[in-house]
Design a protein around this motif. Structure first.
Motif, short mmCIF file in Angstrom:
data_model
loop_
_atom_site.label_atom_id
_atom_site.label_comp_id
_atom_site.label_asym_id
_atom_site.label_seq_id
_atom_site.Cartn_x
_atom_site.Cartn_y
_atom_site.Cartn_z
N ASP A 45 0.99 -1.30 -0.02
CA ASP A 45 -0.43 0.08 0.25
C ASP A 45 1.39 1.74 0.16
O ASP A 45 1.92 1.56 -0.33
CB ASP A 45 -0.80 -0.50 1.16
CG ASP A 45 -0.61 0.27 2.78
OD1 ASP A 45 0.90 0.37 2.72
OD2 ASP A 45 -1.32 0.52 3.45
N SER A 46 0.43 2.47 0.25
CA SER A 46 1.31 3.52 -0.09
C SER A 46 1.80 3.71 1.35
O SER A 46 2.73 5.07 1.13
CB SER A 46 0.21 4.24 0.10
OG SER A 46 -0.98 5.05 0.96
N ASP A 47 1.59 2.94 2.18
CA ASP A 47 2.78 3.36 3.72
C ASP A 47 3.74 2.19 3.52
O ASP A 47 4.54 2.14 4.26
CB ASP A 47 1.84 2.68 4.45
CG ASP A 47 0.73 4.58 4.81
OD1 ASP A 47 1.09 5.87 4.64
OD2 ASP A 47 -0.24 3.42 5.48
N PHE A 107 0.89 0.99 13.11
CA PHE A 107 1.61 2.06 12.49
C PHE A 107 2.68 2.24 12.77
O PHE A 107 2.48 2.94 14.45
CB PHE A 107 1.24 2.95 11.48
CG PHE A 107 0.02 2.37 10.62
CD1 PHE A 107 0.24 1.25 9.56
CD2 PHE A 107 -1.03 3.06 10.42
CE1 PHE A 107 -0.38 1.03 8.55
CE2 PHE A 107 -2.17 2.54 9.51
CZ PHE A 107 -1.44 1.57 7.92
#
Length: 198
Positions: free
Chosen positions: A36-38, A166
């Motif tokens: 994903d974008s992370d 996160f």
């Protein structure tokens, strides 16, 4: 059929998990959309809704992720119910537990629209036994739930399934299957009558 439910035709292919030079896990044949974008690695699963039999209790990783990010109803896939008190969520919690009322809540279950919430509490065996409806004015993605690995030779070793926030140093070693949402500023509510007095 719930939008996030996995179907029998949506089989996870055999995936060869490797340790990368970047100090995280990856796939031997990694593709750009596997992360994903992370930068979190996700379980690779085809999207074939309606093919085969529904596998109740199994969640489709990509549809769950989409429902969480876009606040879609986990049952119908349309926009979740929102009012001045926030988005509607159903949780398998004890509303009388003081810790429940005092704390932020984390969940892997996306929100719902009101019609689907009413159907769910009648049809779902898990919710029929105990549920709490809440409205959350604020919600934020907090982490992922998935397979945690540790370094090993010749390949990383899976050590279990867990939730990882996160920012946790273990997140590069997780193969995610679900997003975790933190609900803040929530109000316990009734599906029929509105807010419940504390």
């Amino acid at each position: 059929m719930p939008y996030i439910t996995r179907w029998s035709a949506e089989k996870t292919p055999a995936l060869h998990v490797v340790a990368t030079r970047a100090g995280r896990i990856g796939y031997a044949d990694e593709r750009p959309y596997d992360r994903d974008s992370d930068g979190v690695l996700w379980t690779r699963v085809p999207s074939l809704p309606g093919k085969g039999r529904p596998e109740f209790g199994s969640v489709h990783a990509l549809r769950q992720q989409r429902a969480m990010r876009e606040l879609l109803c986990q049952v119908c896939g349309r926009a979740a119910d929102r009012d001045a008190d926030g988005a509607l969520w159903l949780l398998g919690e004890d509303a009388d537990d003081p810790a429940f009322r005092a704390a932020d809540i984390t969940t892997t279950h996306p929100p719902l629209c009101l019609p689907c919430a009413l159907k769910s509490v009648r049809a779902c065996p898990h919710l029929r036994g105990r549920y709490v409806a809440v409205r959350a004015r604020r919600c934020e993605l907090a982490g992922v739930r998935g397979a945690l690995y540790r370094p090993g030779f010749p390949a990383p070793i899976a050590v279990g399934v867990t939730g990882v926030a996160f920012g946790d140093p273990r997140i590069p070693w997780v193969r995610a299957g679900q997003l975790v949402m933190r609900l803040r500023e929530f109000t316990v509510t009734s599906l029929e009558r509105g807010p419940v007095a504390p």
